[in-house]
Design an enzyme around this catalytic site. Sequence first.
Site, PDB file in Angstrom:
ATOM      1  N   LYS A 115      20.650  29.032 -19.698  1.00  0.00           N
ATOM      2  CA  LYS A 115      19.453  29.374 -18.925  1.00  0.00           C
ATOM      3  C   LYS A 115      18.223  29.441 -19.807  1.00  0.00           C
ATOM      4  CE  LYS A 115      21.286  31.654 -14.832  1.00  0.00           C
ATOM      5  NZ  LYS A 115      21.414  32.909 -14.086  1.00  0.00           N
ATOM      6  N   LYS A 197      29.381  19.977 -10.527  1.00  0.00           N
ATOM      7  CA  LYS A 197      29.538  20.934  -9.439  1.00  0.00           C
ATOM      8  C   LYS A 197      28.424  20.750  -8.406  1.00  0.00           C
ATOM      9  CE  LYS A 197      29.584  25.885  -9.087  1.00  0.00           C
ATOM     10  NZ  LYS A 197      29.408  27.144  -9.795  1.00  0.00           N
ATOM     11  N   LYS A 200      22.504  23.323  -5.536  1.00  0.00           N
ATOM     12  CA  LYS A 200      21.244  23.124  -4.844  1.00  0.00           C
ATOM     13  C   LYS A 200      20.228  22.450  -5.767  1.00  0.00           C
ATOM     14  CE  LYS A 200      17.246  24.989  -2.959  1.00  0.00           C
ATOM     15  NZ  LYS A 200      16.553  25.821  -2.054  1.00  0.00           N
TER      16      LYS A 200
END
Length: 335
Positions: A115, A197, A200
């Site tokens: 992140k 995976k 969104k």
Amino acid sequence: MEKEKKILYSGMQATNTLTLGNYLGALKNWVSLHEEYECFFGVMDLHSLTVRQDPPEFRKNAMSLYALYIAAGLDPEKNCLYFQSHVSAHAELSWILNCFTYMGELARMTQFKDKSAKHADNVNAGLFTYPVLMASDILLYQADVVPVGVDQKQHLEITRDIAERFNSIYGEVFTIPDVYLGKAGAKIMSLQDPEKKMSKSDENPNGAVMLLDDKDTIIRKFKRAVTDSDTVVRYDKENKPGVSNLMEIYSTITGKSYADIESEFSGKGYGDFKLAVGETVAEELAPIQKRYNEYLSDKEYLNNCIKNNDDKARYFSNKTLRKVKKKVGLTEEIR
Ligand code: TRP
């Protein structure tokens, strides 16, 4: 609360509208867990603040997730469905546990590394201590088991480490949580890149089916799903990842085995198969979407659920928090 039931805790971040992957991988499996466990599911809105949010949109998304929990079948009378930010014990315990967590441990978290690479302009302290807040969520409710995907396993491990460290100093304060090892949720991959995976944030919007997509959109996305140059519907994750992913989706919803699906579509082309999967998904989601819209427009019902469940969450979490405060030597409040 029935004493003999073990406690299960989980939740989702309040940021995104959910994908079919979130539904089949987690939410759908959560629905019946209350039969065996005392279940707590949070809308993890404090965690979402580690990334800058647009306030009106954030508020809407958090409420939307709450309504989706119920619409997907989580009964708000049988599960405690609540907002993390409404229960101040989370933030309080998080502070205390920050003081029992080492910089080095947090720096090793792979999600932190990922992140901070992704949000290089906003590597804030919250992103760093994210796992401590997650540990607080879990430990406040004395959870025995936590259903999490592989990407969250490391956070559960650090939760155990923090809890064990705390217990070794102050005695048995926290239950040491285990990964929930029940029926694993399906791992649904992107329709456009079946090695990744379903998410969104996929660059290609056709890669992810959203839980609130309408029927036409769903069918269109399945029609465009990437398969292979073969024509046989056969489960082979290695060589036919696209088809295998579609089979997994179909199997998870219908309960049919891969062998059944192979014979159902033998001699038929991918076109028929993709359409069947698309229609099955649309049919599965239609009643959820209908209920979702009903709940969202029934403010009184939702507010009532929120109030009761927030209260329940406060009650349980405060028991643990009071104990922790006492153990570390904070003075007692006079009320
Ligand atoms: N970090 C989890 C995720 O992104 C969400 C989460 C926050 C969570 N606190 C939790 C999951 C506690 C399980 C238990 O998926």
